[in-house]
Scaffold this motif. Structure first.
Motif, PDB file in Angstrom:
ATOM      1  N   PHE A  14      13.362  12.244  47.222  1.00  0.00           N
ATOM      2  CA  PHE A  14      14.116  13.496  47.138  1.00  0.00           C
ATOM      3  C   PHE A  14      14.543  13.879  48.546  1.00  0.00           C
ATOM      4  O   PHE A  14      13.810  13.667  49.499  1.00  0.00           O
ATOM      5  CB  PHE A  14      13.257  14.621  46.553  1.00  0.00           C
ATOM      6  N   THR A  15      15.720  14.465  48.668  1.00  0.00           N
ATOM      7  CA  THR A  15      16.207  14.903  49.975  1.00  0.00           C
ATOM      8  C   THR A  15      16.294  16.419  49.967  1.00  0.00           C
ATOM      9  O   THR A  15      16.908  17.013  49.085  1.00  0.00           O
ATOM     10  CB  THR A  15      17.585  14.307  50.281  1.00  0.00           C
ATOM     11  N   ASN A  16      15.645  17.043  50.966  1.00  0.00           N
ATOM     12  CA  ASN A  16      15.650  18.492  51.096  1.00  0.00           C
ATOM     13  C   ASN A  16      16.040  18.839  52.520  1.00  0.00           C
ATOM     14  O   ASN A  16      15.285  18.578  53.452  1.00  0.00           O
ATOM     15  CB  ASN A  16      14.274  19.054  50.750  1.00  0.00           C
ATOM     16  N   ASN A  17      17.219  19.410  52.695  1.00  0.00           N
ATOM     17  CA  ASN A  17      17.724  19.777  54.027  1.00  0.00           C
ATOM     18  C   ASN A  17      17.720  18.588  54.982  1.00  0.00           C
ATOM     19  O   ASN A  17      17.302  18.694  56.142  1.00  0.00           O
ATOM     20  CB  ASN A  17      16.931  20.937  54.621  1.00  0.00           C
ATOM     21  N   GLY A  18      18.105  17.435  54.499  1.00  0.00           N
ATOM     22  CA  GLY A  18      18.180  16.248  55.333  1.00  0.00           C
ATOM     23  C   GLY A  18      16.862  15.520  55.503  1.00  0.00           C
ATOM     24  O   GLY A  18      16.797  14.487  56.159  1.00  0.00           O
ATOM     25  N   THR A  19      15.789  16.037  54.929  1.00  0.00           N
ATOM     26  CA  THR A  19      14.485  15.391  55.037  1.00  0.00           C
ATOM     27  C   THR A  19      14.200  14.626  53.749  1.00  0.00           C
ATOM     28  O   THR A  19      14.292  15.182  52.655  1.00  0.00           O
ATOM     29  CB  THR A  19      13.378  16.436  55.251  1.00  0.00           C
ATOM     30  N   ASN A  20      13.874  13.358  53.883  1.00  0.00           N
ATOM     31  CA  ASN A  20      13.538  12.536  52.722  1.00  0.00           C
ATOM     32  C   ASN A  20      12.075  12.735  52.358  1.00  0.00           C
ATOM     33  O   ASN A  20      11.188  12.591  53.198  1.00  0.00           O
ATOM     34  CB  ASN A  20      13.800  11.062  53.003  1.00  0.00           C
ATOM     35  N   LEU A  21      11.838  13.090  51.100  1.00  0.00           N
ATOM     36  CA  LEU A  21      10.483  13.309  50.606  1.00  0.00           C
ATOM     37  C   LEU A  21      10.217  12.328  49.472  1.00  0.00           C
ATOM     38  O   LEU A  21      10.852  12.412  48.420  1.00  0.00           O
ATOM     39  CB  LEU A  21      10.333  14.742  50.090  1.00  0.00           C
ATOM     40  N   PRO A  22       9.273  11.396  49.666  1.00  0.00           N
ATOM     41  CA  PRO A  22       8.998  10.432  48.596  1.00  0.00           C
ATOM     42  C   PRO A  22       8.241  11.094  47.446  1.00  0.00           C
ATOM     43  O   PRO A  22       7.408  11.969  47.651  1.00  0.00           O
ATOM     44  CB  PRO A  22       8.137   9.371  49.285  1.00  0.00           C
ATOM     45  N   ALA A  23       8.564  10.695  46.230  1.00  0.00           N
ATOM     46  CA  ALA A  23       7.838  11.175  45.054  1.00  0.00           C
ATOM     47  C   ALA A  23       6.493  10.460  44.986  1.00  0.00           C
ATOM     48  O   ALA A  23       6.376   9.291  45.344  1.00  0.00           O
ATOM     49  CB  ALA A  23       8.642  10.903  43.793  1.00  0.00           C
ATOM     50  N   THR A  24       5.494  11.175  44.558  1.00  0.00           N
ATOM     51  CA  THR A  24       4.158  10.607  44.442  1.00  0.00           C
ATOM     52  C   THR A  24       4.001   9.949  43.084  1.00  0.00           C
ATOM     53  O   THR A  24       4.314  10.539  42.058  1.00  0.00           O
ATOM     54  CB  THR A  24       3.093  11.705  44.592  1.00  0.00           C
ATOM     55  N   ARG A  25       3.525   8.720  43.083  1.00  0.00           N
ATOM     56  CA  ARG A  25       3.264   8.034  41.818  1.00  0.00           C
ATOM     57  C   ARG A  25       1.943   8.548  41.256  1.00  0.00           C
ATOM     58  O   ARG A  25       0.954   8.650  41.958  1.00  0.00           O
ATOM     59  CB  ARG A  25       3.188   6.532  42.017  1.00  0.00           C
ATOM     60  N   VAL A  26       1.970   8.891  39.986  1.00  0.00           N
ATOM     61  CA  VAL A  26       0.799   9.432  39.312  1.00  0.00           C
ATOM     62  C   VAL A  26       0.423   8.495  38.180  1.00  0.00           C
ATOM     63  O   VAL A  26       1.276   8.156  37.352  1.00  0.00           O
ATOM     64  CB  VAL A  26       1.104  10.848  38.751  1.00  0.00           C
ATOM     65  N   PRO A  27      -0.837   8.076  38.110  1.00  0.00           N
ATOM     66  CA  PRO A  27      -1.230   7.206  36.995  1.00  0.00           C
ATOM     67  C   PRO A  27      -1.198   7.974  35.671  1.00  0.00           C
ATOM     68  O   PRO A  27      -1.289   9.204  35.645  1.00  0.00           O
ATOM     69  CB  PRO A  27      -2.648   6.777  37.352  1.00  0.00           C
ATOM     70  N   ALA A  28      -1.071   7.254  34.593  1.00  0.00           N
ATOM     71  CA  ALA A  28      -0.969   7.876  33.274  1.00  0.00           C
ATOM     72  C   ALA A  28      -2.215   8.672  32.913  1.00  0.00           C
ATOM     73  O   ALA A  28      -2.158   9.605  32.128  1.00  0.00           O
ATOM     74  CB  ALA A  28      -0.713   6.813  32.210  1.00  0.00           C
ATOM     75  N   SER A  29      -3.347   8.351  33.516  1.00  0.00           N
ATOM     76  CA  SER A  29      -4.590   9.057  33.197  1.00  0.00           C
ATOM     77  C   SER A  29      -4.815  10.284  34.072  1.00  0.00           C
ATOM     78  O   SER A  29      -5.781  11.007  33.868  1.00  0.00           O
ATOM     79  CB  SER A  29      -5.775   8.106  33.334  1.00  0.00           C
TER      80      SER A  29
END
Length: 87
Positions: A14-29
């Protein structure tokens, strides 16, 4: 919420004001709180039931220590547990 079991799936950024923020992977459990309910992607209720059990035990423990009469404790329990049932 979308999920995949593909180990080669690209990372979401995700990009917020020019800053790239990676999404966190969450396990199904892993539990996710949504509208006051703790759900997992594999639709297990164990985490939610554990949290509710802890809340109810804490209420009962605090009521045992409180300097109130038995009828007052009954009213308090009905009000508090009614609040949990209605979210």
């Amino acid at each position: 919420m979308n999920t995949t079991t593909d180990a080669n799936a690209p990372d979401i950024v995700f990009t917020n004001n020019g800053t790239n923020l990676p999404a966190t992977r969450v396990p199904a459990s892993a539990p996710v709180r949504y509208l006051g309910i703790h759900l997992t992607l594999d639709l297990k209720w164990k985490h939610h039931l554990t949290i509710m059990d802890e809340h109810i035990r804490a209420i009962c423990t605090n009521l045992e220590k409180a300097p109130i009469t038995y009828p007052q404790a009954q009213i308090a329990v009905n009000l508090l547990l009614g609040g949990f049932a209605n979210f």
